[in-house]
Design a protein around this motif. Structure first.
Motif, PDB file in Angstrom:
ATOM      1  N   SER A 186       0.536  -1.246  -0.058  1.00 42.98           N
ATOM      2  CA  SER A 186       0.140   0.224  -0.115  1.00 42.98           C
ATOM      3  C   SER A 186       0.954   1.186   0.080  1.00 42.98           C
ATOM      4  N   ARG A 187       1.923   1.293   0.662  1.00 42.74           N
ATOM      5  CA  ARG A 187       2.370   2.022   0.367  1.00 42.74           C
ATOM      6  C   ARG A 187       3.861   3.447  -0.356  1.00 42.74           C
ATOM      7  N   LYS A 188       4.070   1.143  -1.210  1.00 43.26           N
ATOM      8  CA  LYS A 188       4.635   1.182  -2.305  1.00 43.26           C
ATOM      9  C   LYS A 188       6.001   1.460  -1.682  1.00 43.26           C
ATOM     10  N   ILE A 189       6.613   1.063  -0.967  1.00 38.74           N
ATOM     11  CA  ILE A 189       8.236   1.612   0.160  1.00 38.74           C
ATOM     12  C   ILE A 189       8.660   0.302  -0.340  1.00 38.74           C
ATOM     13  N   MET A 190      10.768   0.783  -0.137  1.00 32.72           N
ATOM     14  CA  MET A 190      11.229  -0.482  -0.481  1.00 32.72           C
ATOM     15  C   MET A 190      12.041  -1.146   0.835  1.00 32.72           C
TER      16      MET A 190
END
Length: 253
Positions: A186-190
């Motif tokens: 959902s946050r499109k983070i790594m």
């Protein structure tokens, strides 16, 4: 670091009187000292609370006493409601952090402006004897990588509070894995690896993580129900899950 950011540490405990003092001490002894520790006593029926109270002299310690046992997800969520730090880290009451854990991770996060960091760890038995080290973790993890294996150990993780805002641990098996999947999707983070051993995870004879069959079943359910993968997609990721499990445990220290 010019201004040290506050790190909020959440520690749930249920009947861990044998180990909780060591866990708390490992936080108190951190070389990075700008932290607050929220210990959530989740309805313990042993003397865990009395042990915790012995550390009350440190004003950075906050204690939440839940009269009934609501489970680890509810305990961590209770901690999430009161934390004030820029970053949040998690440690269970039977785990131990090495002294420079927070310093190394916060330095990396501040320097690289990272949302989520994790690191290597060691596994020990109930007596504290180290059995092996988990160092076969990837250098970076995205959502598609995480579908194949939970490579973000809860006891070594540290995450930006703003990334977690509005999120809670779900009342499911592998609640940590469920949270990481939700955040990365959902946050499109790594998530980024600090390639250092920073903690010790204690394995008990009745440990959930020690039951590989149940763990695999719960992973299957998580991928199907929460992530809505097809049966074919789930089967493919479960193959990677098995391979990653072998690679993760390949190093012995």
């Amino acid at each position: 670091m010019m201004t040290e950011p506050l790190v909020s540490v959440i520690m749930p405990t249920f009947n861990d009187s044998r180990f909780v003092a060591s866990a708390i001490a490992s936080v108190l002894q951190q070389t990075y000292q700008h932290w607050e520790l929220v210990v959530v006593n989740d309805g313990s029926t042993d003397d865990s609370l009395q042990v915790i109270e012995k550390f009350r002299h440190d004003r950075r310690l906050k204690v939440i006493n839940q009269r009934t046992n609501l489970g680890v997800s509810a305990a961590r969520n209770a901690g999430l409601k009161v934390v004030q730090g820029k970053y949040i880290a998690f440690i269970d009451a039977d785990d131990i952090w090495y002294r420079d854990k927070l310093e190394r991770e916060v330095t990396l996060m501040e320097r690289e402006h990272l949302p989520l960091v994790y690191s290597y760890y060691r596994i020990a038995n109930e007596e504290g004897d180290v059995l092996r080290a988990i160092t076969g973790l990837p250098s970076r993890v995205g959502y598609s990588d995480l579908l194949r294996s939970n490579s973000i150990p809860m006891l070594t993780s540290i995450v930006k509070t703003e990334v977690l805002r509005g999120r809670q641990f779900k009342q499911v098996h592998h609640e940590d894995y469920a949270l990481w999947l939700d955040l990365l999707r959902s946050r499109k983070i790594m998530a980024t690896l600090l390639p250092e051993v920073t903690a010790v995870y204690r394995v008990h004879k009745h440990s959930i993580s020690g039951n590989k069959v149940k763990s695999a079943m719960w992973t299957w359910q998580l991928l199907r129900r929460q992530e809505k993968l097809t049966i074919m997609q789930t089967c493919k990721n479960m193959v990677y899950y098995a391979i990653s499990g072998l690679a993760k445990h390949q190093n012995v220290v």
